[in-house]
Design a protein around this motif. Structure first.
Motif, mmCIF file in Angstrom:
data_model
loop_
_atom_site.group_PDB
_atom_site.id
_atom_site.type_symbol
_atom_site.label_atom_id
_atom_site.label_comp_id
_atom_site.label_asym_id
_atom_site.label_seq_id
_atom_site.Cartn_x
_atom_site.Cartn_y
_atom_site.Cartn_z
ATOM 1 N N TRP A 269 0.829 -1.187 0.000
ATOM 2 C CA TRP A 269 0.000 0.000 0.000
ATOM 3 C C TRP A 269 0.875 1.252 0.000
ATOM 4 O O TRP A 269 2.043 1.224 0.354
ATOM 5 C CB TRP A 269 -0.974 -0.001 1.165
ATOM 6 N N GLU A 270 0.269 2.346 -0.405
ATOM 7 C CA GLU A 270 1.016 3.600 -0.519
ATOM 8 C C GLU A 270 1.399 4.105 0.862
ATOM 9 O O GLU A 270 0.579 4.178 1.765
ATOM 10 C CB GLU A 270 0.169 4.648 -1.243
ATOM 11 N N MET A 271 2.663 4.454 1.004
ATOM 12 C CA MET A 271 3.172 4.981 2.263
ATOM 13 C C MET A 271 3.820 6.344 2.021
ATOM 14 O O MET A 271 4.439 6.561 0.979
ATOM 15 C CB MET A 271 4.213 4.027 2.861
ATOM 16 N N PRO A 272 3.700 7.262 2.971
ATOM 17 C CA PRO A 272 4.376 8.551 2.805
ATOM 18 C C PRO A 272 5.890 8.380 2.901
ATOM 19 O O PRO A 272 6.384 7.476 3.581
ATOM 20 C CB PRO A 272 3.839 9.382 3.977
ATOM 21 N N ASP A 273 6.607 9.222 2.204
ATOM 22 C CA ASP A 273 8.061 9.170 2.271
ATOM 23 C C ASP A 273 8.550 9.781 3.573
ATOM 24 O O ASP A 273 8.115 10.879 3.950
ATOM 25 C CB ASP A 273 8.680 9.941 1.104
ATOM 26 N N PRO A 274 9.451 9.097 4.284
ATOM 27 C CA PRO A 274 10.044 9.704 5.487
ATOM 28 C C PRO A 274 11.053 10.769 5.064
ATOM 29 O O PRO A 274 11.994 10.487 4.322
ATOM 30 C CB PRO A 274 10.723 8.514 6.182
ATOM 31 N N LEU A 275 10.882 11.989 5.531
ATOM 32 C CA LEU A 275 11.685 13.103 5.024
ATOM 33 C C LEU A 275 12.413 13.870 6.125
ATOM 34 O O LEU A 275 12.958 14.940 5.871
ATOM 35 C CB LEU A 275 10.782 14.064 4.232
ATOM 36 N N LEU A 276 12.421 13.316 7.342
ATOM 37 C CA LEU A 276 13.179 13.943 8.431
ATOM 38 C C LEU A 276 14.365 13.047 8.763
ATOM 39 O O LEU A 276 14.195 11.923 9.234
ATOM 40 C CB LEU A 276 12.302 14.121 9.672
ATOM 41 N N PRO A 277 15.607 13.513 8.518
ATOM 42 C CA PRO A 277 16.776 12.661 8.762
ATOM 43 C C PRO A 277 17.201 12.659 10.230
ATOM 44 O O PRO A 277 17.203 13.698 10.891
ATOM 45 C CB PRO A 277 17.858 13.310 7.886
ATOM 46 N N LEU A 278 17.549 11.468 10.724
ATOM 47 C CA LEU A 278 18.051 11.304 12.088
ATOM 48 C C LEU A 278 19.374 10.544 11.997
ATOM 49 O O LEU A 278 19.397 9.335 11.760
ATOM 50 C CB LEU A 278 17.047 10.526 12.934
ATOM 51 N N VAL B 112 21.795 6.915 8.857
ATOM 52 C CA VAL B 112 20.685 7.859 8.926
ATOM 53 C C VAL B 112 19.365 7.100 8.921
ATOM 54 O O VAL B 112 19.111 6.270 8.046
ATOM 55 C CB VAL B 112 20.713 8.850 7.741
ATOM 56 N N LEU B 113 18.531 7.370 9.920
ATOM 57 C CA LEU B 113 17.151 6.896 9.943
ATOM 58 C C LEU B 113 16.273 8.035 9.445
ATOM 59 O O LEU B 113 16.232 9.105 10.059
ATOM 60 C CB LEU B 113 16.730 6.503 11.360
ATOM 61 N N TRP B 114 15.585 7.807 8.335
ATOM 62 C CA TRP B 114 14.671 8.812 7.832
ATOM 63 C C TRP B 114 13.301 8.554 8.434
ATOM 64 O O TRP B 114 12.739 7.468 8.298
ATOM 65 C CB TRP B 114 14.618 8.761 6.306
ATOM 66 N N CYS B 115 12.753 9.568 9.123
ATOM 67 C CA CYS B 115 11.506 9.434 9.872
ATOM 68 C C CYS B 115 10.472 10.422 9.336
ATOM 69 O O CYS B 115 10.776 11.279 8.495
ATOM 70 C CB CYS B 115 11.746 9.682 11.363
ATOM 71 N N LEU B 116 9.250 10.324 9.846
ATOM 72 C CA LEU B 116 8.165 11.201 9.414
ATOM 73 C C LEU B 116 8.086 12.477 10.228
ATOM 74 O O LEU B 116 7.438 13.438 9.812
ATOM 75 C CB LEU B 116 6.828 10.467 9.500
ATOM 76 N N GLY B 117 8.710 12.507 11.390
ATOM 77 C CA GLY B 117 8.666 13.687 12.238
ATOM 78 C C GLY B 117 9.404 13.426 13.535
ATOM 79 O O GLY B 117 9.962 12.348 13.757
ATOM 80 N N ARG C 104 14.865 20.014 8.328
ATOM 81 C CA ARG C 104 13.728 19.933 9.257
ATOM 82 C C ARG C 104 12.430 20.403 8.595
ATOM 83 O O ARG C 104 11.466 20.745 9.277
ATOM 84 C CB ARG C 104 14.007 20.784 10.493
ATOM 85 N N TYR C 105 12.397 20.392 7.282
ATOM 86 C CA TYR C 105 11.224 20.936 6.600
ATOM 87 C C TYR C 105 9.969 20.116 6.890
ATOM 88 O O TYR C 105 8.858 20.657 6.912
ATOM 89 C CB TYR C 105 11.483 21.001 5.096
ATOM 90 N N ALA C 106 10.127 18.814 7.117
ATOM 91 C CA ALA C 106 8.963 17.981 7.447
ATOM 92 C C ALA C 106 8.264 18.488 8.701
ATOM 93 O O ALA C 106 7.029 18.476 8.793
ATOM 94 C CB ALA C 106 9.403 16.525 7.639
ATOM 95 N N VAL C 107 9.034 18.949 9.672
ATOM 96 C CA VAL C 107 8.470 19.471 10.921
ATOM 97 C C VAL C 107 7.946 20.888 10.714
ATOM 98 O O VAL C 107 6.833 21.234 11.128
ATOM 99 C CB VAL C 107 9.537 19.453 12.038
ATOM 100 N N ASP C 108 8.744 21.724 10.032
ATOM 101 C CA ASP C 108 8.378 23.135 9.879
ATOM 102 C C ASP C 108 7.147 23.307 9.004
ATOM 103 O O ASP C 108 6.292 24.160 9.281
ATOM 104 C CB ASP C 108 9.567 23.911 9.291
#
Length: 732
Positions: free
Chosen positions: A438-447, A486-491, A691-695
């Motif tokens: 199924w469609e999942m959002p891309d994780p765009l916040l790098p950790l 790097v763990l890419w997360c959603l927020g 941090r654009y995913a958060v902002d």
């Protein structure tokens, strides 16, 4: 719906395995964080007799939000399955997190469910993210109903909230969003607020009083009739307008009294078809009470109005080679097709896979084929393997209650599938099939993380592998340029949960470090360099001299090496050695340690020795020549630029475009969409959007989405490059 004045005898302690798809309802609860989804699930479980008091099973644990981490964070962070039984129907309640960072768990719940309850708080209203999920459900025709909670709030107004829901969810047909019941208010408190103590059924014209802690039916008083009749007429018209009997509206407008039984049957069909969306009210049971307000009505709606799994279209499946395959709709006798909708780890049991069976029957001790494809870009390798099913069970809080089989349409948990990951397909060993993920959002916040100690380093790889196996919205990257994990997360909340799971479940302590973007270097102009590597220390010496010229090339050219040596000054066999040395030095960088790109290196001249020259000597000379050329030219620092597309509501377009400009972005254009949103396309340096995913979530109140992809590297402004160099020097 609403005609029965009954209580349920209870099903506490029983593990249920459905015997036919018609006796199953799969319902996902959707709503923003704090809307009351988990409280509602627990109230429904209490009314259905599945728990002994609000939200508690026999051992005192909660049926939902039972994870210790959820207790600490005071919010749901994962999908929970709570099965209950009502009037012989097994209801799988799927409680989803409301916070945007855990949208992957929400998508898993939508995938597993056949209908949705949208939970709306009377004190908070409908937020933008809930509207977006409603639109997603509408796009696939999922049946929906709306439950208004928090009616005890001081300024709660059921009628006003129903109007707001009709505007938010009704689209072109707000009359498709109407209440089935009206709240009955008790005596007003000193602050003027009158608590809701019961409901009046619009179709049944019955009053259901919950003041005693149990539902008691009676006739409404004369004072209630005018409001009841007005709302009842609107509901009847709304039901008839969606009726499959095209003559019914004409007969009704002609004065014919429509039988209540006919209205209820039409209502149930309209709800199941996803064209009518009833509004109900609910509240948790008071201390010591057996039923919460509106819970009986909700259970009746679910069992009688929501569709069975048979009414859901069969999933699209293919063979492992990609050939299409037809399946009969939700047939327990068909070939097995099931999907892992959630993966978790238990310290005692190990890996637990929650599965939805779409076709066939899953049995304990059965050998199945596990297929996982399509998520390689998130650290999930494609895999096809046969595995033996361990114990089958239905979850209830922290407990797992054993069952012998799971039929098409039902959900259950499978223990110890070692290779199965979220999104994988389980199918028959002799007939392996595959469902598209199924469609999942891309994780765009790098950790960016590092192991805290040597023992942690030894466990880190395994812990990260388990983490991404559980959560397909997380992407694991081993960056070859920056040498970071790097763990890419959603927020931020998603990242916090990942770190806590690494510590708590897998015993891995990590340190979060600043995320680095992969910078590059290039020459700002022509430069020459001479590499001289001459050493003599007994025996064979080392002798190699080469002269090069370096000039910049257009972006994307890479490293170009040209041989212009004449007269054999550098013997033919050593020209590749010079090139090898140049390319090795370019990979290391010539100024700030970032790879050198987009230059042409021309070998012009050199010297060799008949005995002491060698491949290694000329490699060293080539590297030295490139380093010397770098001292003669201005070296530009290049930064990666991303193409960014932002889909945002029209109300926030100005703020988003202004914010992008403040990030050194170049807006390329905008495009109006049909749903009151605007697609903004821009190019923005990646260093500015970490941090654009958060902002963006904060800027748009959670209603905007964006995606990004690498475009190119381009020169970094001098002041930014100087600041970056200062930060690196300070850190070292």
């Amino acid at each position: 719906m609403g005609d029965k004045a009954h209580t349920h005898p209870g099903a506490a302690g029983r593990a249920t395995a459905a015997d036919h798809p018609t006796s199953v309802r799969n319902v996902v609860l959707v709503g923003h964080s704090g809307s009351g989804k988990t409280t509602l699930v627990e109230a429904l479980a209490l009314t259905a007799g599945a728990v002994n008091r609000a939200g508690r099973v026999e051992d005192g644990g909660c049926v939902s939000d039972y994870d210790d981490m959820e207790h600490r964070q005071q919010r749901s962070v994962q999908l929970s399955l709570v099965p209950v039984e009502w009037d012989g129907i097994k209801i799988n309640l799927l409680d989803t997190p409301g916070y945007a960072d855990f949208v992957g768990e929400l998508r898993a719940g939508l995938r597993a469910a056949d209908a949705a309850l949208f939970v709306v708080s009377a004190s908070d209203g409908v937020d933008g993210s809930t509207r977006m999920v409603w639109e997603e459900c509408a796009a696939v025709g999922m049946p929906r109903a709306i439950v208004i909670t928090h009616l005890e709030a001081a300024r709660a107004d059921f009628e006003e909230m129903t109007r707001i829901c009709a505007e938010a969810f009704g689209g072109d047909d707000p009359d498709a969003v109407l209440p089935l019941y009206l709240p009955l208010h008790g005596p007003a408190a000193p602050d003027g607020h009158a608590p809701v103590t019961g409901l009046v059924g619009l179709l049944s014209r019955k009053l259901f009083d919950y003041a005693s802690g149990e539902r008691v039916a009676s006739e409404p008083g004369e004072a209630d009739l005018p409001q009841l009749d007005e709302a009842r007429s609107l509901l009847i018209e709304g039901i008839i307008s969606e009726s499959e009997d095209e003559t019914l509206m004409e007969r009704y407008l002609g004065g014919e009294q429509v039988d209540v039984k006919t209205l209820i049957e039409d209502l149930e069909r309209a709800v199941a078809r996803g064209v009518f969306f009833p509004v109900l009210a609910a509240a948790p049971a008071a201390e010591g009470a057996r039923q919460g307000l509106g819970t009986v009505e909700l259970l009746e709606l679910i069992t009688r109005g929501f569709p069975t799994p048979l009414e859901r279209a069969a999933p699209r499946v293919t063979t492992l080679e990609g050939a299409g395959r037809e399946l009969r709709m939700c047939d327990p006798q068909e070939s097995l097709v099931a999907e892992v909708v959630k993966t978790s780890s238990d310290p005692y049991v190990g890996r637990i896979s929650m599965v939805r069976v779409f076709s066939g029957t899953l049995r304990a001790d059965q050998t199945v084929h596990v297929s996982g494809h399509g998520l390689a870009d998130r650290g999930h390798e494609d895999h096809d393997v046969d595995e033996r099913i361990g114990a089958l069970s239905t979850p209830f809080g922290k407990r797992q209650r054993p069952v012998s089989h799971v039929i098409a349409g039902d959900l259950a948990c499978v223990a110890k599938l070692t290779r199965a990951e979220t999104g994988d397909t389980l199918s028959a060993k002799d007939d392996p099939l595959l469902m598209a993920p199924w469609e999942m959002p891309d994780p765009l916040l790098p950790l960016a993380i590092e192991a805290h100690s040597k023992p942690d380093e030894d466990k880190l790889s395994q812990g990260l592998a388990r983490l991404v196996a559980e959560d397909p919205t997380m992407r694991l990257e081993h960056n070859q340029d920056t040498h970071q994990v790097v763990l890419w997360c959603l927020g931020e909340a998603h990242a916090d949960v990942a770190l806590e799971r690494l510590r708590g479940r897998y015993g891995v302590q990590v340190d979060v470090v600043p995320h680095r973007v992969p910078l590059r270097e290039t020459f700002g102009g022509r430069a020459a360099g001479r590499g001289r590597h001459v050493k003599q220390s007994g025996g064979h010496g080392q002798y190699a001299i080469c002269e090069i010229e370096v000039e910049p090339l257009p972006g994307g050219s890479g490293i170009e090496f040209v041989d212009k040596v004449v007269g054999g000054a550098v013997p033919r066999q050593f020209v590749p050695s010079v090139e090898k040395g140049v390319r090795a030095q370019a990979a290391k960088g010539v100024a700030a340690g970032h790879p050198l790109i987009d230059v042409r290196v021309t070998l012009l001249d050199g010297k060799a020795h008949s005995v002491d020259s060698s491949d290694a000597a000329f490699q060293t000379a080539g590297a030295l020549a490139l380093r010397e050329a770098a001292t003669e030219a201005k070296i530009h620092l290049l930064e990666p630029v991303a193409e960014v597309s932002v889909l945002v509501g029209d109300d926030y377009v100005g703020a988003v475009m202004s914010d992008l400009s403040g990030r050194r972005g170049k807006v390329l254009g905008t495009e109006q969409t049909s749903d009151g949103r605007t697609l903004i396309r821009a190019e923005v340096p990646e260093i500015e959007i970490g941090r654009y995913a958060v902002d963006l979530r904060s800027l748009s109140h959670g209603t905007a989405r964006f995606d990004r992809r690498y475009a190119r590297h381009e020169p970094m402004p001098a002041q930014v490059a100087d600041r970056l160099r200062e930060e690196v020097r300070a850190a070292s």
